[in-house]
Design a protein around this motif. Structure first.
Motif, short mmCIF file in Angstrom:
data_model
loop_
_atom_site.label_atom_id
_atom_site.label_comp_id
_atom_site.label_asym_id
_atom_site.label_seq_id
_atom_site.Cartn_x
_atom_site.Cartn_y
_atom_site.Cartn_z
N TRP A 1 -4.75 5.47 -10.59
CA TRP A 1 -3.29 5.43 -10.63
C TRP A 1 -2.87 4.02 -10.98
O TRP A 1 -3.30 3.05 -10.33
CB TRP A 1 -2.68 5.75 -9.26
N LEU B 1 11.11 12.09 -3.84
CA LEU B 1 9.93 11.80 -4.66
C LEU B 1 9.74 12.89 -5.72
O LEU B 1 9.99 14.07 -5.45
CB LEU B 1 8.67 11.75 -3.78
N TYR C 1 6.77 14.43 -8.17
CA TYR C 1 5.37 14.51 -8.61
C TYR C 1 5.39 15.35 -9.89
O TYR C 1 5.88 16.47 -9.89
CB TYR C 1 4.51 15.25 -7.58
N SER D 1 8.37 7.22 -6.70
CA SER D 1 8.58 7.01 -5.28
C SER D 1 9.50 5.81 -5.10
O SER D 1 10.04 5.27 -6.07
CB SER D 1 7.23 6.82 -4.58
N ARG E 1 0.86 -1.19 0.00
CA ARG E 1 0.00 0.00 0.00
C ARG E 1 0.89 1.23 0.00
O ARG E 1 1.93 1.23 -0.59
CB ARG E 1 -0.90 -0.02 1.24
N ALA E 2 0.45 2.25 0.77
CA ALA E 2 1.16 3.52 0.77
C ALA E 2 2.53 3.41 1.41
O ALA E 2 2.89 2.38 1.96
CB ALA E 2 0.32 4.54 1.52
N GLY E 3 3.27 4.50 1.35
CA GLY E 3 4.63 4.42 1.89
C GLY E 3 5.17 5.68 2.52
O GLY E 3 6.35 5.72 2.86
N VAL E 4 4.32 6.71 2.68
CA VAL E 4 4.84 7.97 3.21
C VAL E 4 4.30 8.22 4.62
O VAL E 4 3.09 8.28 4.83
CB VAL E 4 4.44 9.16 2.30
N TYR F 1 4.09 5.47 -10.13
CA TYR F 1 2.67 5.51 -10.49
C TYR F 1 2.49 6.45 -11.68
O TYR F 1 3.26 7.40 -11.85
CB TYR F 1 1.84 6.11 -9.35
N ARG G 1 8.91 2.37 -6.37
CA ARG G 1 7.46 2.39 -6.55
C ARG G 1 7.14 3.58 -7.45
O ARG G 1 7.49 4.72 -7.11
CB ARG G 1 6.80 2.57 -5.17
N PRO H 1 -4.86 9.34 -3.34
CA PRO H 1 -3.51 9.13 -2.79
C PRO H 1 -2.52 10.28 -3.00
O PRO H 1 -1.43 10.24 -2.43
CB PRO H 1 -3.03 7.87 -3.53
N THR H 2 -2.89 11.30 -3.76
CA THR H 2 -1.91 12.31 -4.17
C THR H 2 -1.19 13.01 -3.01
O THR H 2 -0.04 13.39 -3.13
CB THR H 2 -2.57 13.35 -5.10
N LEU I 1 4.32 9.83 -10.77
CA LEU I 1 4.99 9.95 -9.47
C LEU I 1 6.10 8.92 -9.37
O LEU I 1 5.89 7.74 -9.64
CB LEU I 1 3.96 9.72 -8.35
N ALA J 1 -0.65 11.58 -0.08
CA ALA J 1 -0.07 10.53 0.77
C ALA J 1 -0.61 10.59 2.20
O ALA J 1 0.12 10.44 3.17
CB ALA J 1 1.46 10.62 0.76
N ARG K 1 10.75 2.40 -2.21
CA ARG K 1 10.50 1.61 -1.01
C ARG K 1 11.80 1.31 -0.27
O ARG K 1 11.81 1.19 0.94
CB ARG K 1 9.80 0.29 -1.37
C1 DHB Z 1 3.42 6.87 -2.40
C2 DHB Z 1 2.06 6.94 -2.40
C3 DHB Z 1 1.46 8.16 -2.47
O1 DHB Z 1 0.13 8.27 -2.47
C4 DHB Z 1 2.21 9.33 -2.53
O2 DHB Z 1 1.57 10.52 -2.62
C5 DHB Z 1 3.56 9.26 -2.51
C6 DHB Z 1 4.18 8.02 -2.44
C7 DHB Z 1 4.07 5.55 -2.33
O3 DHB Z 1 3.35 4.54 -2.36
O4 DHB Z 1 5.31 5.49 -2.28
#
Ligand code: DHB
Length: 391
Positions: free
Chosen positions: A185, A199, A201, A212, A44-47, A222, A220, A293-294, A210, A296, A214
């Motif tokens: 996304w 990161l 954007y 990103s 899932r998310a990471g921030v 998107y 990661r 998700p934008t 995006l 985070a 891990r």
């Molecule tokens: C990630 C997810 C996000 O929604 C975001 O804004 C920045 C990073 C991620 O999964 O790394």
């Protein structure tokens, strides 16, 4: 079965709540429909906002995050072929974010709970909640095909957007606010080195992207896609071409590619349920609200909710006072709506809503130009992104 707090859902919200209560001697049982392995491996998310990372450290579950997570002091906003850094440290008096996957937070919480005798019932699907307006609410669930029941003092509904808790609030007692976006996304996980230190954007005529990360080995990325797209229709070559086109700069920046080992499509929605409480049921995290998700913000909001809920329950069990419990929904919703606004705004500024509307693209580029050149405007991004402006 009887406990003090019945927690429906073993994601970050439910697990962290159980841990925070345990630290103050309050018993809980966590019900989770999925297996432990499933929970620990779903990406899932990471921030993590600054305050989220600090809380995890304070309550003794931040050790691996401090070792393996990566602290970032800024992000890049890229548009019209140029990159612009938003310097969090400079704009927010030294604050930062931590990149650490949600499933890693979940792993750390599960291990800590189990080591200290915590009860997490995996593969146990909550079917319904009852008697919410009495002082002994109940959760019915299925485990190994058998129906079982937990009775408790309070129920925490941490069971996500599709869970059983929110629908248990009578329709007349709740108001729901929704916005859907005409895009999704497309997310990939990549084995390979990072392309950048921070990161990125980006807004491009072809849509948002995006970059990103891990870990030093796993990236990661998107990009905005049609919400009805099928991951099967996107070959690896097509994905890299699309990402490279959207991320291209005037000075020839190059994206580092790698081996794609997972593809998924994230839906984009804003959603809030008000109030976040009914009788002795308290909703937290995605059960009560969803953000696109934008910004985070998803996991960070879940953590903020349970921090408020834990404090209120600790006060109740310590003194019998329900003042903080009574204020739970109002306290949480202030932050929730501020985070909704930020997530909606970032989404609106960075995506193509209608590719046949060049005027809109020019206005979005002008907005990005403003937020990256005015210190006041850049500060609004920085303080919201790190979480300092959310209350
Ligand atoms: C990630 C997810 C996000 O929604 C975001 O804004 C920045 C990073 C991620 O999964 O790394």
């Amino acid at each position: 079965m009887r406990t003090q707090v019945g927690i429906v859902g073993g994601g970050p919200a439910g697990l962290l709540l159980s841990h925070l209560l345990h630290l103050e001697g309050i018993a809980s049982v966590v019900l989770e429909r999925r297996s432990r392995e499933d929970l620990e491996t779903t990406v899932r998310a990471g921030v993590l906002e600054y305050g989220t990372a600090e809380l995890l450290k304070e309550v003794g579950v931040g050790e691996r995050m401090e070792r393996e997570g990566s602290v970032h002091h800024g992000i890049e906003l890229r548009f019209d072929g140029l990159g612009h850094r938003i310097d969090f440290a400079d704009l927010t008096d030294g604050l930062s974010i931590t990149i650490y996957g949600q499933q890693e937070v979940v792993k750390d919480l599960i291990r800590t709970r189990l080591e200290t005798g915590g009860q997490i019932l995996f593969d146990s699907e909550a079917e319904s909640v009852h008697d919410l307006d009495t002082d002994s609410p109940k959760v019915r669930f299925l485990a190994d095909g058998e129906e079982e029941e937990i009775s408790c003092d309070y129920v925490a509904g941490c069971d996500g957007f599709l869970g059983v808790c929110r629908p248990a609030v009578p329709e007349r007692a709740r108001t729901e606010y929704t916005r859907t976006y005409p895009f999704g996304w497309f997310g990939i996980l990549v084995e390979g080195p990072p392309s950048t230190k921070e990161l990125i954007y980006t807004l491009h005529d072809r849509g948002f992207a995006l970059v990103s990360t891990r870990s030093p080995e796993i990236q990661r990325l998107y990009f905005q896609c049609d919400p009805h797209d099928d991951t099967e229709e996107w070959s690896d070559a097509r994905i890299w071409d699309e990402l490279s086109a959207r991320l291209a700069t005037r000075d020839g920046w190059e994206l580092t590619d790698g081996k794609i080992f997972q593809k998924d499509i994230v839906q984009m929605r804003s959603f809030v349920c008000e109030p976040m409480q009914y009788g002795r049921l308290f909703l937290a995290g995605d059960a009560a609200h969803i953000v696109p998700p934008t910004g985070a913000k998803g996991m960070n909001l879940a953590v903020a909710d349970v921090r408020v809920l834990a404090r209120a329950l600790i006060e109740f069990y310590g003194s019998g006072d329900t003042e903080l419990l009574d204020a739970y929904s109002e306290t949480c919703l202030r932050r929730v709506w501020r985070a909704q606004r930020f997530s909606w705004w970032m989404t609106s500024m960075l995506h193509r809503f209608d590719r046949s509307d060049p005027f809109q693209l020019k206005v979005q580029q002008a907005e990005l130009d403003y937020v990256t050149s005015s210190r006041a405007a850049a500060t609004t991004i920085a303080e919201n992104y790190v979480g300092a402006a959310l209350g």
